[in-house]
Motif scaffolding. Sequence first.
Motif, PDB file in Angstrom:
ATOM      1  N   PHE A  84       2.902   9.568  34.449  1.00 56.63           N
ATOM      2  CA  PHE A  84       2.237  10.655  35.178  1.00 56.63           C
ATOM      3  C   PHE A  84       0.782  10.297  35.431  1.00 56.63           C
ATOM      4  N   ASP A  85       0.222  10.872  36.477  1.00 57.10           N
ATOM      5  CA  ASP A  85      -1.210  10.705  36.714  1.00 57.10           C
ATOM      6  C   ASP A  85      -1.959  12.029  36.605  1.00 57.10           C
ATOM      7  N   ASN A  86      -1.233  13.106  36.197  1.00 53.97           N
ATOM      8  CA  ASN A  86      -1.887  14.419  36.110  1.00 53.97           C
ATOM      9  C   ASN A  86      -1.371  15.283  34.960  1.00 53.97           C
ATOM     10  N   LEU A  87      -0.664  14.677  33.998  1.00 54.78           N
ATOM     11  CA  LEU A  87      -0.136  15.425  32.848  1.00 54.78           C
ATOM     12  C   LEU A  87      -0.673  14.801  31.564  1.00 54.78           C
ATOM     13  N   TYR A  88      -1.388  15.646  30.772  1.00 57.60           N
ATOM     14  CA  TYR A  88      -2.058  15.172  29.560  1.00 57.60           C
ATOM     15  C   TYR A  88      -1.562  15.945  28.342  1.00 57.60           C
ATOM     16  N   VAL A  89      -1.748  15.334  27.164  1.00 55.79           N
ATOM     17  CA  VAL A  89      -1.296  15.943  25.908  1.00 55.79           C
ATOM     18  C   VAL A  89      -2.387  15.833  24.852  1.00 55.79           C
ATOM     19  N   MET A  90      -2.547  16.912  24.066  1.00 58.57           N
ATOM     20  CA  MET A  90      -3.413  16.922  22.885  1.00 58.57           C
ATOM     21  C   MET A  90      -2.623  17.482  21.706  1.00 58.57           C
ATOM     22  N   GLU A  91      -2.803  16.892  20.527  1.00 59.50           N
ATOM     23  CA  GLU A  91      -2.243  17.446  19.295  1.00 59.50           C
ATOM     24  C   GLU A  91      -3.398  17.750  18.353  1.00 59.50           C
ATOM     25  N   ILE A  92      -3.579  19.040  18.055  1.00 64.06           N
ATOM     26  CA  ILE A  92      -4.740  19.506  17.294  1.00 64.06           C
ATOM     27  C   ILE A  92      -4.420  19.569  15.806  1.00 64.06           C
ATOM     28  N   MET A 141     -10.612  26.346  21.673  1.00 62.00           N
ATOM     29  CA  MET A 141     -10.807  27.053  22.932  1.00 62.00           C
ATOM     30  C   MET A 141     -12.173  26.739  23.542  1.00 62.00           C
ATOM     31  N   LYS A 142     -13.173  26.544  22.697  1.00 63.91           N
ATOM     32  CA  LYS A 142     -14.488  26.150  23.193  1.00 63.91           C
ATOM     33  C   LYS A 142     -14.396  24.792  23.887  1.00 63.91           C
ATOM     34  N   GLN A 143     -13.559  23.921  23.323  1.00 66.38           N
ATOM     35  CA  GLN A 143     -13.388  22.593  23.890  1.00 66.38           C
ATOM     36  C   GLN A 143     -12.596  22.630  25.201  1.00 66.38           C
ATOM     37  N   VAL A 144     -11.448  23.310  25.193  1.00 68.74           N
ATOM     38  CA  VAL A 144     -10.578  23.263  26.373  1.00 68.74           C
ATOM     39  C   VAL A 144     -11.164  24.042  27.551  1.00 68.74           C
ATOM     40  N   GLN A 145     -12.016  25.046  27.271  1.00 65.36           N
ATOM     41  CA  GLN A 145     -12.614  25.793  28.374  1.00 65.36           C
ATOM     42  C   GLN A 145     -13.559  24.939  29.214  1.00 65.36           C
ATOM     43  N   THR A 146     -14.053  23.864  28.616  1.00 63.80           N
ATOM     44  CA  THR A 146     -14.950  22.981  29.354  1.00 63.80           C
ATOM     45  C   THR A 146     -14.192  21.886  30.086  1.00 63.80           C
ATOM     46  N   MET A 147     -12.880  21.812  29.886  1.00 65.40           N
ATOM     47  CA  MET A 147     -12.081  20.748  30.498  1.00 65.40           C
ATOM     48  C   MET A 147     -11.608  21.152  31.888  1.00 65.40           C
ATOM     49  N   ASP A 148     -11.433  20.148  32.713  1.00 62.02           N
ATOM     50  CA  ASP A 148     -11.080  20.375  34.113  1.00 62.02           C
ATOM     51  C   ASP A 148      -9.558  20.307  34.303  1.00 62.02           C
ATOM     52  N   THR A 221     -18.101  32.221  16.583  1.00 57.55           N
ATOM     53  CA  THR A 221     -16.640  32.203  16.628  1.00 57.55           C
ATOM     54  C   THR A 221     -16.096  33.499  17.203  1.00 57.55           C
ATOM     55  N   ARG A 222     -16.673  34.631  16.777  1.00 53.18           N
ATOM     56  CA  ARG A 222     -16.214  35.930  17.273  1.00 53.18           C
ATOM     57  C   ARG A 222     -16.428  36.052  18.781  1.00 53.18           C
ATOM     58  N   GLU A 223     -17.585  35.612  19.256  1.00 51.12           N
ATOM     59  CA  GLU A 223     -17.869  35.687  20.698  1.00 51.12           C
ATOM     60  C   GLU A 223     -16.845  34.889  21.500  1.00 51.12           C
ATOM     61  N   ILE A 224     -16.523  33.691  21.027  1.00 55.27           N
ATOM     62  CA  ILE A 224     -15.548  32.857  21.733  1.00 55.27           C
ATOM     63  C   ILE A 224     -14.178  33.522  21.725  1.00 55.27           C
ATOM     64  N   ILE A 225     -13.759  34.013  20.556  1.00 59.33           N
ATOM     65  CA  ILE A 225     -12.429  34.612  20.434  1.00 59.33           C
ATOM     66  C   ILE A 225     -12.323  35.880  21.266  1.00 59.33           C
ATOM     67  N   ASN A 226     -13.366  36.711  21.258  1.00 60.77           N
ATOM     68  CA  ASN A 226     -13.325  37.937  22.072  1.00 60.77           C
ATOM     69  C   ASN A 226     -13.271  37.617  23.566  1.00 60.77           C
ATOM     70  N   LYS A 227     -14.021  36.594  23.980  1.00 61.42           N
ATOM     71  CA  LYS A 227     -13.991  36.179  25.381  1.00 61.42           C
ATOM     72  C   LYS A 227     -12.597  35.672  25.759  1.00 61.42           C
ATOM     73  N   VAL A 228     -12.028  34.835  24.895  1.00 62.32           N
ATOM     74  CA  VAL A 228     -10.694  34.290  25.150  1.00 62.32           C
ATOM     75  C   VAL A 228      -9.655  35.402  25.121  1.00 62.32           C
ATOM     76  N   ASN A 229      -9.812  36.333  24.190  1.00 59.63           N
ATOM     77  CA  ASN A 229      -8.849  37.425  24.071  1.00 59.63           C
ATOM     78  C   ASN A 229      -8.820  38.270  25.340  1.00 59.63           C
ATOM     79  N   THR A 230      -9.966  38.473  25.969  1.00 58.39           N
ATOM     80  CA  THR A 230     -10.031  39.205  27.239  1.00 58.39           C
ATOM     81  C   THR A 230      -9.234  38.486  28.313  1.00 58.39           C
ATOM     82  N   MET A 231      -9.348  37.153  28.352  1.00 61.34           N
ATOM     83  CA  MET A 231      -8.578  36.372  29.320  1.00 61.34           C
ATOM     84  C   MET A 231      -7.089  36.412  29.007  1.00 61.34           C
TER      85      MET A 231
END
Length: 364
Positions: A84-92, A141-148, A221-231
């Motif tokens: 693939f040229d557009n499918l990526y994987v991460m294991e956290i 989530m802080k990391q992936v929100q900055t990813m394209d 952490t709370r700010e990030i989680i609340n922002k993500v939770n809204t989404m």
Amino acid sequence: MASFEDDIDVPDPSLMNVVEQDSLKWIFVGGKGGVGKTTTSCCLSIQLAKKRNKVLIVSTDPAHNLSDAFCQKFGRDPMLVDGFDNLYVMEIDANADMDKIQGEMSAAAGDDEQSVLQSLMGDLTSSIPGIDEAMSFSELMKQVQTMDYDTIVFDTAPTGHTLRLLSFPTIMEKALGKIMDLKDKFGGMLSSMSGLMGGGAGTGPNGESPTDMMLGKLEETREIINKVNTMFQDPTVTTFVCVCIPEFLSIFETERLVQELSKFGIDSHNVVINQVLFPEKDAEELAEWFEEEKGKLSKEAREICSKMMARKKMQDKYIGQCFDLYGDDFHIVLQPLLDHEVRGVEKLTDFSETLVNPVDLEVD
């Protein structure tokens, strides 16, 4: 028998609705352990990659399976899937993330107060279950929100872990309250200790005490989680695909999961039922065939067919219950039980077609 496709009010038995919803940013795939969440995540992501510019699959299950599914080693940094040229994987690795968080705070505090911070974190994790997962998830989530990436698919841990994810905002409130209590009780003593250690040499870069540093981290952490939770609560951005198999415990857990998702305001309108015996036929059709053919079969073959028929009858009962529970509102996709493992890009790609091009199904 009536084909559900004859009923215009019944949603299509396909995940094409997810693939074609361009606005979706987050897609969670979850259910009971061992029901095929990872295979479904991989197959759905392959179909999404046909429609999106960039797709990422993230495993949040401590027992990572994405590497095994694709037959390719992945890690905490996004890696392109072979072919693939557009499918990526991460294991956290949540434990590694927590070690990183504690290391960063300890480094900022200096050697003198590292033990105080470690004690605070230990007290939090023991008194507030899930706080370590919440902090690790916020880092993710802080990391992936900055990813394209156009869409991110989360291959989640079994149901209990997933439901705890939904309660992270509440967990963070408890953690902040706990730290505030500690600060009120022991703040003066900690400040005195810092003075005795060298006029604040062991405090953070802005002169914070260990409790202030911990509060700052928890607030972030709370700010990030609340922002993500809204989404997460926006159905145009987030949806949850429930995966199960046609057995009592799995169907029961799926019902609980759907109810909890609804309670937290998270969209869910797709159920994938894996490991279905002959999804294009029902038990009655197979029983008629068996009656006609059993005289030609050996004793061993008749025993095998009898067990298969019993299993098929049981599956049909639970599949019927799924349609009774969700059929009017959910896209229910029946995935066939195969005679081989679905591993490797080629097999996953082939199997992914059944998510969007289902067989002709009939249900009671």
